[in-house]
Design a protein around this motif. Sequence first.
Motif, short mmCIF file in Angstrom:
data_model
loop_
_atom_site.label_atom_id
_atom_site.label_comp_id
_atom_site.label_asym_id
_atom_site.label_seq_id
_atom_site.Cartn_x
_atom_site.Cartn_y
_atom_site.Cartn_z
N ASN A 131 19.02 -1.13 -16.94
CA ASN A 131 18.16 -2.58 -17.48
C ASN A 131 17.87 -2.29 -18.93
O ASN A 131 17.92 -3.07 -19.71
N SER A 143 22.94 -11.50 -11.62
CA SER A 143 22.05 -10.56 -11.97
C SER A 143 20.71 -10.77 -11.28
O SER A 143 20.39 -11.83 -10.99
N LEU A 191 26.08 -9.73 -14.60
CA LEU A 191 25.90 -8.15 -14.67
C LEU A 191 25.37 -7.59 -13.11
O LEU A 191 24.18 -7.31 -12.94
N PRO A 192 26.16 -7.83 -12.29
CA PRO A 192 25.80 -7.62 -10.79
C PRO A 192 25.73 -6.24 -10.54
O PRO A 192 26.62 -5.28 -10.85
N ARG A 193 24.38 -5.96 -10.01
CA ARG A 193 24.16 -4.54 -9.71
C ARG A 193 23.23 -4.61 -8.62
O ARG A 193 22.99 -5.83 -8.08
#
Lengths: 263, 358
Positions: free
Chosen positions: A62, A113, A129-131
């Motif tokens: 991040n 996200s 920003l898939p995490r």
Amino acid sequence: MLYADYPLAEQGGFADFHVSLAPPRSLRRWFKPQVLFLSDGHSPFKPLPLDQAFPMLEWGLNWCVSSHANRYLIIHAAVVEKGGHAAILPAPPGSGKSTLCAALVNRGWRLLSDELALVRPGDGKIIPLPRPISLKNQSIDIIRRYEPGAIVSRKISDTIKGVVAHMKPPADSVARAAETARAAWVIFPKYLAGAAAHLEALPRSRAFMRVADNAFNYSLLGTRGFETMAGLIDASLCYDFTYSVLDEAIETFDALKPPVPSM
Amino acid sequence: MTSPPLVIQALRQPGAMASMSLADWDLLLRQARRANLLARLHALLDERGLIEQVPPQPREHLEWSHATAERHTQAVHWEVTMIQKALAKAGTPVILLKGAAYIMANLPSARGRIFSDIDIMVPKDSLNEVEAALMLHGWAATHHDAYDQRYYRTWMHELPPMRHIKRSTVIDVHHAILPETAHVHPDPEKLRAAARALDGYEDLRVFAPVDMVLHSAAHLFHEGELEHGLRDLVDIDSLLRHFGSTPSFWPELAERAKALELARPLFYALRYTAFILHTPVPPDAMEAARAGSPNRPALALMDSLFARALMPDHPSCSDRLTGIARRMLFVRANWLRMPPLLLARHLFHKAFISPKTE
């Protein structure tokens, strides 16, 4: 386990960030072992206990995005999407944003996200920003109960944020990581014990200021930041949202109507 | 060494970046970022209309650094306006140095530059008024340790850096371009006499072109921490290319170096910009600067030290000897700052007596 659905990088390709976790080169390598987060060999933070290596990686990732990606307006918020419309959930820590986000993505919403909303100036689209979703303290058990099928990492205690765990993002969200979305709603969530799910319409000017408060690089972007923010708020319906029961929250979200496009 | 690092190749021939592979871009961006030159690469590509030819992923990174550099430029304009307001009543000539000067004078060296402090130079006997005026307008002293205060005021060529309470910006107030304790003394009066006015800012001046180059050279080749040496070298290269198009510039440069006792830094500056960045230095200018060369063995040593130390501080740009080279140049820089006895005393104090910063 949490990154099972992600493609492997090819050798000789391009990576936005080169990150690694490494033990420090001091006695702390062996004695009360610590771990350092390195971005291209450079350590931006103080070391943490070795046990916290995985959360440190997530926080480090991040940091990489929020310190460098200054072409986007970066808002500290979760972003989820359904039916072509995205909801931005800005929230200061402790508002229940991550719990709500984790619940939504287990009920058909796509994850863009859980921490960073990247808004592209120009067209105002949101870059995914898939995490893994970070969960804290009570949220961890709440989500485990809410969705027993969700894959959650083990709990790690004594971090700066308390007890921390991460939930695997839905495979579909990861597969669609290249698909941008347009915001339709800006919703400020607040968990309030015993409260019925309730949406309170927010005047756009107030919403603007509150989102700006939650934006990392608003002043760095200057005029462009202002214009992007204005575009975002203008095109969205803005609400304050209080809730206590997750199922009610999901119902409310599913019933959201997108704004009518103005001529 | 084998072929020069990618970032050096890119600086020598910006056009070549348009046909680089993704893997090369990956490494180039990391080298440039470490050297603080990412925004500079963007500027070089932009000037040649080549940004669109960069593949999308690396182009993103270039745009990110460009956004930051633009912000810095804007911030410097604002800060300089604030400084001018603060010092208007002090009634003393104020000269902007280095990056702030390049921006306000609209020089190509300003493009793609990231800034930290603003540097100015004022006459030594007006230091007190200047310091007072700055404090009145919100700048506060840093370095509260009594020893540090004395270090700066008695021996160095500047006040301890001052930080603005609200804006957190830092200003360095110099009265000369090299410390009093150094063995050469470029005369600040000469520099002031040749300084040029700035359009639209009546009380502010910048150095004459040759003095800008010499100051930058003196700073770089007296400097101990060379991790950002390449960026300073790029500044010098940019100034030389810009001013060098005027034929009278080169003979004037050599003359002035002699007058200011800066023949040695000028020699190194021309030698290393030509060698590393392929700056087009005319042969007679190089010849004239040779007067400042050290003897042959010393020069061979300096060549091997600087060739390494001026590279970006990135593993892909270093070899086994780079660490030692930087350390030796660090020692050299301290040696140049102060006579040996004073230096020994200073280092002893710093190591054992000064309060440690947490």
